[in-house]
Motif scaffolding. Structure first.
Motif, PDB file in Angstrom:
ATOM      1  N   GLY A  76     -13.059 -18.538  -1.200  1.00  0.00           N
ATOM      2  CA  GLY A  76     -13.751 -17.646  -0.279  1.00  0.00           C
ATOM      3  C   GLY A  76     -12.831 -16.982   0.731  1.00  0.00           C
ATOM      4  O   GLY A  76     -13.284 -16.498   1.768  1.00  0.00           O
ATOM      5  N   LEU A  77     -11.542 -16.940   0.433  1.00  0.00           N
ATOM      6  CA  LEU A  77     -10.581 -16.300   1.339  1.00  0.00           C
ATOM      7  C   LEU A  77     -10.536 -14.801   1.064  1.00  0.00           C
ATOM      8  O   LEU A  77     -10.739 -14.361  -0.064  1.00  0.00           O
ATOM      9  CB  LEU A  77      -9.199 -16.920   1.149  1.00  0.00           C
ATOM     10  CG  LEU A  77      -9.108 -18.415   1.462  1.00  0.00           C
ATOM     11  CD1 LEU A  77      -7.741 -18.955   1.078  1.00  0.00           C
ATOM     12  CD2 LEU A  77      -9.396 -18.676   2.917  1.00  0.00           C
ATOM     13  N   PRO A  78     -10.246 -14.015   2.089  1.00  0.00           N
ATOM     14  CA  PRO A  78     -10.228 -12.562   1.891  1.00  0.00           C
ATOM     15  C   PRO A  78      -9.001 -12.119   1.093  1.00  0.00           C
ATOM     16  O   PRO A  78      -7.959 -12.768   1.116  1.00  0.00           O
ATOM     17  CB  PRO A  78     -10.173 -12.010   3.315  1.00  0.00           C
ATOM     18  CG  PRO A  78      -9.524 -13.088   4.107  1.00  0.00           C
ATOM     19  CD  PRO A  78      -9.962 -14.381   3.477  1.00  0.00           C
ATOM     20  N   ASP A  79      -9.137 -11.004   0.414  1.00  0.00           N
ATOM     21  CA  ASP A  79      -8.018 -10.397  -0.302  1.00  0.00           C
ATOM     22  C   ASP A  79      -7.282  -9.489   0.681  1.00  0.00           C
ATOM     23  O   ASP A  79      -7.791  -8.452   1.085  1.00  0.00           O
ATOM     24  CB  ASP A  79      -8.529  -9.597  -1.497  1.00  0.00           C
ATOM     25  CG  ASP A  79      -7.395  -8.970  -2.293  1.00  0.00           C
ATOM     26  OD1 ASP A  79      -6.218  -9.336  -2.067  1.00  0.00           O
ATOM     27  OD2 ASP A  79      -7.685  -8.121  -3.147  1.00  0.00           O
ATOM     28  N   ILE A 138      -3.567  -4.875   3.034  1.00  0.00           N
ATOM     29  CA  ILE A 138      -2.881  -5.017   4.325  1.00  0.00           C
ATOM     30  C   ILE A 138      -1.409  -5.345   4.091  1.00  0.00           C
ATOM     31  O   ILE A 138      -0.524  -4.769   4.728  1.00  0.00           O
ATOM     32  CB  ILE A 138      -3.557  -6.102   5.175  1.00  0.00           C
ATOM     33  CG1 ILE A 138      -4.996  -5.701   5.497  1.00  0.00           C
ATOM     34  CG2 ILE A 138      -2.767  -6.371   6.451  1.00  0.00           C
ATOM     35  CD1 ILE A 138      -5.832  -6.808   6.082  1.00  0.00           C
ATOM     36  N   HIS A 139      -1.157  -6.246   3.157  1.00  0.00           N
ATOM     37  CA  HIS A 139       0.219  -6.621   2.831  1.00  0.00           C
ATOM     38  C   HIS A 139       0.999  -5.412   2.307  1.00  0.00           C
ATOM     39  O   HIS A 139       2.133  -5.169   2.720  1.00  0.00           O
ATOM     40  CB  HIS A 139       0.217  -7.746   1.788  1.00  0.00           C
ATOM     41  CG  HIS A 139       1.575  -8.157   1.356  1.00  0.00           C
ATOM     42  ND1 HIS A 139       2.140  -7.693   0.199  1.00  0.00           N
ATOM     43  CD2 HIS A 139       2.489  -8.969   1.925  1.00  0.00           C
ATOM     44  CE1 HIS A 139       3.357  -8.200   0.072  1.00  0.00           C
ATOM     45  NE2 HIS A 139       3.587  -8.984   1.110  1.00  0.00           N
ATOM     46  N   ILE A 188       4.348  -3.777   4.054  1.00  0.00           N
ATOM     47  CA  ILE A 188       5.613  -3.628   3.342  1.00  0.00           C
ATOM     48  C   ILE A 188       6.044  -2.164   3.322  1.00  0.00           C
ATOM     49  O   ILE A 188       7.221  -1.849   3.534  1.00  0.00           O
ATOM     50  CB  ILE A 188       5.504  -4.189   1.905  1.00  0.00           C
ATOM     51  CG1 ILE A 188       5.255  -5.696   1.943  1.00  0.00           C
ATOM     52  CG2 ILE A 188       6.737  -3.851   1.084  1.00  0.00           C
ATOM     53  CD1 ILE A 188       6.365  -6.495   2.609  1.00  0.00           C
ATOM     54  N   LYS A 189       5.094  -1.247   3.073  1.00  0.00           N
ATOM     55  CA  LYS A 189       5.432   0.185   3.068  1.00  0.00           C
ATOM     56  C   LYS A 189       5.943   0.620   4.431  1.00  0.00           C
ATOM     57  O   LYS A 189       6.933   1.348   4.528  1.00  0.00           O
ATOM     58  CB  LYS A 189       4.220   1.022   2.663  1.00  0.00           C
ATOM     59  CG  LYS A 189       4.533   2.505   2.572  1.00  0.00           C
ATOM     60  CD  LYS A 189       3.313   3.310   2.202  1.00  0.00           C
ATOM     61  CE  LYS A 189       3.567   4.789   2.095  1.00  0.00           C
ATOM     62  NZ  LYS A 189       4.515   5.399   2.958  1.00  0.00           N
ATOM     63  N   THR A 190       5.303   0.163   5.495  1.00  0.00           N
ATOM     64  CA  THR A 190       5.741   0.507   6.846  1.00  0.00           C
ATOM     65  C   THR A 190       7.141  -0.026   7.114  1.00  0.00           C
ATOM     66  O   THR A 190       7.984   0.668   7.688  1.00  0.00           O
ATOM     67  CB  THR A 190       4.752  -0.059   7.884  1.00  0.00           C
ATOM     68  OG1 THR A 190       3.451   0.456   7.608  1.00  0.00           O
ATOM     69  CG2 THR A 190       5.150   0.325   9.297  1.00  0.00           C
ATOM     70  N   MET A 191       7.406  -1.267   6.676  1.00  0.00           N
ATOM     71  CA  MET A 191       8.740  -1.853   6.854  1.00  0.00           C
ATOM     72  C   MET A 191       9.788  -1.036   6.099  1.00  0.00           C
ATOM     73  O   MET A 191      10.841  -0.711   6.644  1.00  0.00           O
ATOM     74  CB  MET A 191       8.762  -3.295   6.340  1.00  0.00           C
ATOM     75  CG  MET A 191       7.985  -4.279   7.158  1.00  0.00           C
ATOM     76  SD  MET A 191       8.918  -5.054   8.460  1.00  0.00           S
ATOM     77  CE  MET A 191      10.219  -5.851   7.589  1.00  0.00           C
ATOM     78  N   LEU A 192       9.510  -0.701   4.847  1.00  0.00           N
ATOM     79  CA  LEU A 192      10.470   0.042   4.043  1.00  0.00           C
ATOM     80  C   LEU A 192      10.691   1.443   4.590  1.00  0.00           C
ATOM     81  O   LEU A 192      11.828   1.935   4.602  1.00  0.00           O
ATOM     82  CB  LEU A 192      10.015   0.095   2.585  1.00  0.00           C
ATOM     83  CG  LEU A 192      10.020  -1.242   1.858  1.00  0.00           C
ATOM     84  CD1 LEU A 192       9.427  -1.095   0.457  1.00  0.00           C
ATOM     85  CD2 LEU A 192      11.425  -1.815   1.774  1.00  0.00           C
ATOM     86  N   ASP A 193       9.624   2.090   5.060  1.00  0.00           N
ATOM     87  CA  ASP A 193       9.765   3.415   5.661  1.00  0.00           C
ATOM     88  C   ASP A 193      10.602   3.347   6.935  1.00  0.00           C
ATOM     89  O   ASP A 193      11.343   4.274   7.253  1.00  0.00           O
ATOM     90  CB  ASP A 193       8.400   4.022   5.980  1.00  0.00           C
ATOM     91  CG  ASP A 193       7.636   4.428   4.729  1.00  0.00           C
ATOM     92  OD1 ASP A 193       8.253   4.483   3.641  1.00  0.00           O
ATOM     93  OD2 ASP A 193       6.411   4.658   4.838  1.00  0.00           O
ATOM     94  N   GLY A 194      10.507   2.236   7.650  1.00  0.00           N
ATOM     95  CA  GLY A 194      11.277   2.064   8.877  1.00  0.00           C
ATOM     96  C   GLY A 194      12.769   1.941   8.631  1.00  0.00           C
ATOM     97  O   GLY A 194      13.581   2.232   9.509  1.00  0.00           O
ATOM     98  N   PHE A 195      13.149   1.520   7.426  1.00  0.00           N
ATOM     99  CA  PHE A 195      14.566   1.374   7.108  1.00  0.00           C
ATOM    100  C   PHE A 195      15.271   2.710   6.907  1.00  0.00           C
ATOM    101  O   PHE A 195      16.492   2.785   6.985  1.00  0.00           O
ATOM    102  CB  PHE A 195      14.767   0.511   5.859  1.00  0.00           C
ATOM    103  CG  PHE A 195      14.511  -0.945   6.087  1.00  0.00           C
ATOM    104  CD1 PHE A 195      15.198  -1.645   7.059  1.00  0.00           C
ATOM    105  CD2 PHE A 195      13.570  -1.618   5.326  1.00  0.00           C
ATOM    106  CE1 PHE A 195      14.965  -2.988   7.277  1.00  0.00           C
ATOM    107  CE2 PHE A 195      13.328  -2.963   5.528  1.00  0.00           C
ATOM    108  CZ  PHE A 195      14.032  -3.644   6.509  1.00  0.00           C
TER     109      PHE A 195
END
Length: 87
Positions: free
Chosen positions: A19-22, A26-27, A31-38
């Motif tokens: 019953g945990l959320p998917d 968000i993940h 990750i896209k934000t982190m990679l774009d920041g590089f």
């Protein structure tokens, strides 16, 4: 009495069963934000600033990560800082 149950499933199936959320969207966005920041990083100082902004606990999180890395590297070197021979 001891009962053991082995369940063969994927992480997604386990999350659904429990019953945990998917949180995949968000993940992926994180990750896209982190990679774009590089893009455009040209120095170690800029990299440190970027990681501080992404760290969940800010500067404290970065310091804790650095301490964990130092402990791990000391362990790989054959001991901890307290094990160094004096002399």
């Amino acid at each position: 009495m001891k009962v053991t149950v082995d369940v063969d499933c994927t992480p997604a199936e386990a999350r659904s069963f429990l019953g945990l959320p998917d949180v995949t969207p968000i993940h992926d966005k994180y990750i896209k934000t982190m990679l774009d920041g590089f893009d455009g990083i040209g120095s170690a100082e800029q990299m440190e600033t970027l990681f501080k902004s992404f760290s969940p606990m800010g500067d404290a999180g970065v310091r804790m990560f650095q301490q964990l890395m130092n402990i791990g590297l000391a362990g790989v070197g054959g001991g901890t800082n307290g094990d160094k021979k004096k002399g």
